[in-house]
Design an enzyme around this catalytic site. Structure first.
Site, PDB file in Angstrom:
ATOM      1  N   GLU A  32     -44.258 -17.187   4.574  1.00 37.90           N
ATOM      2  CA  GLU A  32     -43.016 -17.856   4.975  1.00 37.90           C
ATOM      3  C   GLU A  32     -42.233 -18.212   3.721  1.00 37.90           C
ATOM      4  O   GLU A  32     -42.781 -18.792   2.783  1.00 37.90           O
ATOM      5  CB  GLU A  32     -43.364 -19.112   5.789  1.00 37.90           C
ATOM      6  CG  GLU A  32     -42.209 -20.063   6.026  1.00 37.90           C
ATOM      7  CD  GLU A  32     -40.990 -19.405   6.678  1.00 37.90           C
ATOM      8  OE1 GLU A  32     -41.161 -18.702   7.686  1.00 37.90           O
ATOM      9  OE2 GLU A  32     -39.872 -19.581   6.143  1.00 37.90           O
ATOM     10  N   ILE A  48     -34.122 -23.157  25.490  1.00 37.86           N
ATOM     11  CA  ILE A  48     -34.162 -22.800  26.914  1.00 37.86           C
ATOM     12  C   ILE A  48     -35.211 -21.728  27.174  1.00 37.86           C
ATOM     13  O   ILE A  48     -35.284 -20.730  26.468  1.00 37.86           O
ATOM     14  CB  ILE A  48     -32.788 -22.245  27.382  1.00 37.86           C
ATOM     15  CG1 ILE A  48     -31.652 -23.187  26.992  1.00 37.86           C
ATOM     16  CG2 ILE A  48     -32.811 -21.984  28.891  1.00 37.86           C
ATOM     17  CD1 ILE A  48     -31.764 -24.570  27.552  1.00 37.86           C
ATOM     18  N   HIS A  50     -35.407 -19.178  29.515  1.00 39.26           N
ATOM     19  CA  HIS A  50     -34.577 -18.506  30.515  1.00 39.26           C
ATOM     20  C   HIS A  50     -35.457 -17.861  31.579  1.00 39.26           C
ATOM     21  O   HIS A  50     -36.570 -17.415  31.303  1.00 39.26           O
ATOM     22  CB  HIS A  50     -33.730 -17.415  29.843  1.00 39.26           C
ATOM     23  CG  HIS A  50     -32.747 -17.952  28.850  1.00 39.26           C
ATOM     24  ND1 HIS A  50     -31.481 -18.334  29.217  1.00 39.26           N
ATOM     25  CD2 HIS A  50     -32.851 -18.183  27.523  1.00 39.26           C
ATOM     26  CE1 HIS A  50     -30.842 -18.774  28.134  1.00 39.26           C
ATOM     27  NE2 HIS A  50     -31.652 -18.694  27.090  1.00 39.26           N
ATOM     28  N   ARG A 311     -28.358 -16.955  15.397  1.00 37.55           N
ATOM     29  CA  ARG A 311     -29.192 -16.036  16.174  1.00 37.55           C
ATOM     30  C   ARG A 311     -29.266 -14.707  15.425  1.00 37.55           C
ATOM     31  O   ARG A 311     -28.266 -14.252  14.865  1.00 37.55           O
ATOM     32  CB  ARG A 311     -28.583 -15.758  17.550  1.00 37.55           C
ATOM     33  CG  ARG A 311     -28.562 -16.923  18.513  1.00 37.55           C
ATOM     34  CD  ARG A 311     -27.274 -17.698  18.425  1.00 37.55           C
ATOM     35  NE  ARG A 311     -26.440 -17.583  19.618  1.00 37.55           N
ATOM     36  CZ  ARG A 311     -25.244 -18.138  19.732  1.00 37.55           C
ATOM     37  NH1 ARG A 311     -24.732 -18.833  18.737  1.00 37.55           N
ATOM     38  NH2 ARG A 311     -24.541 -17.989  20.828  1.00 37.55           N
ATOM     39  N   ILE A 336     -34.896 -10.714  17.480  1.00 40.07           N
ATOM     40  CA  ILE A 336     -35.342 -11.597  18.563  1.00 40.07           C
ATOM     41  C   ILE A 336     -34.307 -12.713  18.737  1.00 40.07           C
ATOM     42  O   ILE A 336     -34.505 -13.841  18.297  1.00 40.07           O
ATOM     43  CB  ILE A 336     -36.749 -12.168  18.273  1.00 40.07           C
ATOM     44  CG1 ILE A 336     -37.713 -11.057  17.837  1.00 40.07           C
ATOM     45  CG2 ILE A 336     -37.286 -12.890  19.490  1.00 40.07           C
ATOM     46  CD1 ILE A 336     -37.973  -9.968  18.855  1.00 40.07           C
ATOM     47  N   SER A 338     -31.607 -14.644  21.655  1.00 35.89           N
ATOM     48  CA  SER A 338     -31.818 -15.114  23.020  1.00 35.89           C
ATOM     49  C   SER A 338     -32.048 -13.903  23.921  1.00 35.89           C
ATOM     50  O   SER A 338     -31.337 -12.908  23.785  1.00 35.89           O
ATOM     51  CB  SER A 338     -30.570 -15.884  23.486  1.00 35.89           C
ATOM     52  OG  SER A 338     -30.747 -16.309  24.805  1.00 35.89           O
ATOM     53  N   CYS A 403     -36.281 -46.392  16.195  1.00 31.91           N
ATOM     54  CA  CYS A 403     -35.498 -45.796  17.294  1.00 31.91           C
ATOM     55  C   CYS A 403     -36.389 -45.000  18.235  1.00 31.91           C
ATOM     56  O   CYS A 403     -36.254 -45.059  19.444  1.00 31.91           O
ATOM     57  CB  CYS A 403     -34.392 -44.897  16.752  1.00 31.91           C
ATOM     58  SG  CYS A 403     -33.249 -45.730  15.648  1.00 31.91           S
ATOM     59  N   CYS A 438     -30.463 -43.810  14.815  1.00 33.89           N
ATOM     60  CA  CYS A 438     -30.026 -44.204  13.466  1.00 33.89           C
ATOM     61  C   CYS A 438     -30.216 -43.069  12.476  1.00 33.89           C
ATOM     62  O   CYS A 438     -29.820 -43.178  11.322  1.00 33.89           O
ATOM     63  CB  CYS A 438     -30.712 -45.487  12.997  1.00 33.89           C
ATOM     64  SG  CYS A 438     -32.241 -45.267  12.058  1.00 33.89           S
TER      65      CYS A 438
END
Lengths: 477, 422
Positions: A32, A48, A50, A311, A336, A338, A403, A438
């Site tokens: 990476e 999402i 899908h 994307r 790859i 959406s 928070c 915050c």
């Protein structure tokens, strides 16, 4: 060091593939370029899952999306990742748009989406009372869901590592060379060898492909700008609300997130710069207006942050998951975009099957453990459970992020567990310290201190997202 | 962790051990309430004053210039003298309308406290970059002024070396000076409005004395830099506060400090069902600082954002005294009328008053700079009181006292207005 398989890229695609490969008796390394996993498209998207009615029938996208959507509940539960099957709506605002909805319905049927319904106005408003009164109907896909995309990536990589996969960060692949029996893969500081290589380099997958002469596809970034709202208005909609596609484009979505915030966006702008993740006043304004078409009156003073995601749009229009035509021990898992997140479990299984076909994956490891317990979340526990946890380990009783009510114990876990958080953004994505209203104003100094202590480095070497992003410039005079 | 009773009973819980909570607890104790408990989320009492090492506190209250920690110590010493119990490193996670306060700490685990009365003194938080929606990249080096203040004053680290400050609120002004004193280059303080939101004395002592430019009607339109901030684009804004394209200019800097507003932290108040004022962001209270939920009081910056800690202490004393009366069953219950913001006024606190009793001070914030101002208070169409002021500004809170005789003439809602002296 020589590995059986090297995966280039620790986004959701690379991480899910790595987890799949961890089931076999092989040495696997993930390379990476950033200081953490999920640093590209995987950390900044709509989150999402899908249902699968959108992609053109017959494409890999269509097939893997429907399969991935069905696999996601099990994967998310094994990995302890926030996931909710909240259903999605594609809302039409006039009769012409209803025609587009009907078209999507037909396409979904062809793609094999099992549960799909076309709703009239009344049914639609009983599901989503806060929609614009202009809405006339919608496509309803109850199997669609929402998942936290970076949590999924982190957990998949963590589970892979727990099962023996190695992760090398800050390893930007500068060259990839086929030496016959294996590939030589080099970063500026290190070279590794691997018999097989999976190219899951996201926006840079075309550059990695070009290193061995594969020029049959290119990847172009498509910018999408988003606003994230405070959880206090996270329940304005229950389903993910899309807009029916028009000649003007696909519209923007309004959705709850898996963590209970509200998200609107994205814009869609094709650009050339693979690192251009800035937000713009014009883009956000346009996007906000577009979201108001679905849900009017969203309070902008509830916005807690804005972000841009890129994307990885491929030149072929479909996912590119294939053996390299020139170097068959290299598999591209590229373009790859959406519905890539939704498809990710199926993409991993697809790559697994390809490698099986190549005779690579022969011996399963009996001790593979598919489960990864989530970091304890005392703020969401009942009182008894929380009391016992703090009695067992008092660090879970010391609140650091007020928070989101995140304790020192959780932050310590984020820094110690696979894949260990190495910077303040990494802590934020793992346990949400600094993710609240915050935005780290109160907890950033405390998180910086904890990272400094756990990593054994001075405060002024703690970074936001890796080298060059130091939080502090040095001690006071 | 100590194993002990998970449910305890006390007369009064004070949520927050900053200046408001300390003064409220002391006053309540002095009024004879023995059994009270202060809960503080930080490691020590004193709240945000602990990081305010500059002087200027206490001029009204003690008639001398103290630093923040010195001001806090006056109250902390008194708390110790009176033996008022407190718990630090303790985070309140819930308050119910029937006064059950739930809190979490390393030492005690999870505790439910059944209280006779509750005083809310949680203070406020700073508005973030996301909340003011500045476009651009998301590098390290963009902090709220208060976060930077904590790094410098309590942790001993500099957030950066070349600084732009957005917002001329008091913390922004103080931090501009602080960074300069620590050797940083402070390029400018930008203010969106045509006037500063800070105290006049801070503009003189923090900017003018150090030749730091204050650019009014300016804002940051873009943040640059991938990993660490490399600069900001600034622009002048028009009368609608929209940036003017042709005035855009790049400023090279590695740090952007934001002082763009404070938000009372009322998530707990909301959980208890307390009615909130959309303008102040704090509770709606009567002159006793009692909220819409009986026995729950509010004071300090969680009620409305103050310019001076001295006024926080005074307000907290009112809340502490009222809570004591409430616990003794002696808090007067009369019909109330609304106190409203009229022309030229952004808000009034308290928002409800009972009209009886002795003299009463109303606090209000002007909504614009007004030279030669006339402040008028009326009720039911009748003018109660008029006062002239040379100048009023939104950066400085105003107050006006209604005397007993004037309070007797209250019939119907009260309105405060600021206009030009005719």
């Amino acid at each position: 060091m020589r590995y059986d398989i090297a995966v280039i890229g620790a986004g959701v695609t690379g991480s899910m593939i790595a987890r799949e490969l961890a089931k076999y008796n092989l040495s696997v390394v993930v390379l990476e370029k950033e200081n953490d996993v999920a640093m590209g498209s995987s950390k900044a998207n709509s989150g999402i899952v899908h249902a699968g009615y959108d992609a053109r029938p017959g494409t890999l996208k269509a097939r893997l999306n429907v399969a991935g959507c069905a696999m996601m509940p099990k994967v998310a539960s094994e990995l302890g990742v926030p996931y909710r099957q909240n259903g999605s709506l594609v809302v039409a605002f006039c009769d012409e748009e209803m025609a587009a909805v009907q078209e999507l319905y037909a396409r979904g049927r062809l793609n094999g989406v099992e549960h799909l319904y076309v709703l009239g106005r009344e049914q639609l408003f009983s599901l989503e009372p806060h929609l614009s009164p202009a809405a006339v109907g919608a496509l309803y896909a109850p199997d669609a869901g929402i998942v936290c995309p970076y949590s999924l990536t982190i957990a998949a990589m963590g589970n892979a590592m727990d099962n023996g996969v190695e992760l090398k960060r800050n390893f930007p692949v500068m060259s990839l060379a086929d030496r016959g029996a294996s590939f030589e893969i080099s970063s500026p500081g290190e070279t590794v060898e691997a018999a097989f290589v999976i190219n899951a380099a996201g926006l840079y997958a075309d550059r990695v492909a070009a290193m061995v002469g594969d020029g049959f596809f290119t990847i172009r970034p498509r910018r999408g700008e988003y606003y994230l709202f405070d959880r206090s208005i996270g329940n304005v909609v229950r389903q993910t609300v899309f807009q029916a596609p028009t000649a003007m484009g696909k519209g923007v979505l309004v959705t709850p997130t898996a963590h209970g915030n509200l998200l609107i966006g994205p814009t869609a702008e094709d650009i050339d710069d693979k690192e251009d993740k800035k937000t713009t006043a014009a883009g956000l304004e346009k996007m906000t207006l577009a979201a108001a078409k679905s849900v009017p009156g969203l309070p902008l003073n509830g916005v807690i942050t804005a972000f841009t995601g890129l994307r990885a749009v491929g030149s072929t229009g479909d996912f590119i998951i294939t053996q390299s035509p020139t170097h068959p021990r290299l598999i591209h898992a590229a373009a790859i975009e959406s519905p890539g997140l939704a498809s990710s479990p199926a993409i991993a299984a697809y790559v697994e099957a390809m490698l099986q076909g190549m005779g690579v994956l022969t011996h399963k490891r009996r001790e593979f453990n598919p489960y990864r317990a989530p970091i304890p979340c005392p703020g969401k526990m009942g009182e008894d459970e929380r009391y016992s946890l703090i009695a067992h380990d008092p660090a879970y009783g010391r609140i650091v992020c007020r928070c989101e009510e995140i304790s020192e114990g959780e932050i310590r876990d984020a820094i110690r567990r696979n894949p260990p958080a190495a910077d303040t953004d990494g802590v934020k994505r793992r346990v949400r310290a600094g993710m609240g209203r915050c935005q780290g104003g109160f907890c950033l100094p405390l998180v910086t201190e904890l990272l400094s202590a756990e990593l054994g480095i001075p405060m002024d070497q703690v970074t936001k997202r890796g080298p060059g992003s130091e939080i502090l410039s040095g001690p006071v005079k | 962790m100590k194993r002990e009773n998970r449910t305890i009973h006390v007369s009064l819980v004070v949520v927050g051990g900053g200046p408001a909570g300390l003064a409220a607890a002391i006053r309540c104790r002095e009024q004879g309430i023995e059994d009270l408990l202060i809960l503080e989320r930080g490691p020590r009492l004193g709240g945000i004053l602990r990081q305010c090492v500059h002087s200027g506190f206490g001029v009204h209250k003690f008639n001398e210039e103290l630093t923040g920690p010195e001001y806090a110590d006056r109250y902390i010493d008194r708390v110790r003298e009176l033996g008022i119990p407190y718990r630090c490193d303790t985070m309140v996670t819930d308050i119910s309308a029937d006064h059950v306060v739930t809190c979490v700490s390393e030492e005690h685990g999870l505790t439910r406290i059944k209280a006779g009365a509750v005083i809310l003194a949680m203070g406020c938080r700073e508005r973030s970059r996301g909340a003011v929606r500045i476009p651009g990249t998301r590098p390290a080096g963009v902090y709220t002024a208060g976060t930077a203040q904590l790094f410098v004053n309590l942790k001993g680290y500099m957030p950066g070396k070349r600084v732009v400050v957005l917002g001329s609120g008091d913390i922004g002004l103080i931090m501009a000076r602080r960074m300069r004193l620590e050797g940083a280059e402070v390029k400018a303080v930008l203010e969106l409005m045509p006037y500063s939101g800070g105290l006049k004395r801070n503009i003189v002592q923090c900017l003018e004395d150090f030749d730091i430019p204050l650019l009014l009607s300016h804002t940051v339109t873009e943040i640059h830099g991938e990993n660490r901030l490399t600069g900001v684009t600034i622009a002048r804004v028009d009368e609608n506060l929209r940036p003017i394209e042709e005035t855009k200019e790049f400023i090279d800097c590695d740090t952007l400090l934001l002082s763009v507003g404070l938000i009372p932290e009322n998530e707990l108040a909301r959980a208890a069902g307390v009615e909130l004022d959309p303008v102040t962001g704090g509770a709606v209270v009567d002159e006793h600082r009692e909220t819409s939920v009986g026995g729950i009081f509010s004071c300090g910056n969680v009620l409305h954002v103050h310019d001076l800690v001295d006024y926080v202490s005074e307000e907290a004393e009112i809340a502490g005294e009222s809570a004591a009366l409430y616990l003794k069953g002696e808090l007067p219950r009369r019909q109330t009328v609304a106190a409203r913001a009229g022309n030229g006024v952004r808000y009034v606190v308290p928002q409800r008053i009972s009209g009886g009793g002795e003299e009463l001070r109303l606090f209000f914030r002007p909504d614009q700079v007004c030279r030669g101002a006339m402040i008028s208070v009326s009720s039911g169409g009748e003018l109660l009181r008029v006062r002239n002021r040379r100048i009023v500004t939104p950066g400085e809170m105003e107050s006006i006292v209604l005397k007993e005789e004037e309070l007797r003439r209250v019939h119907g809602d009260i309105t405060i207005e600021v206009g030009l002296k005719s």
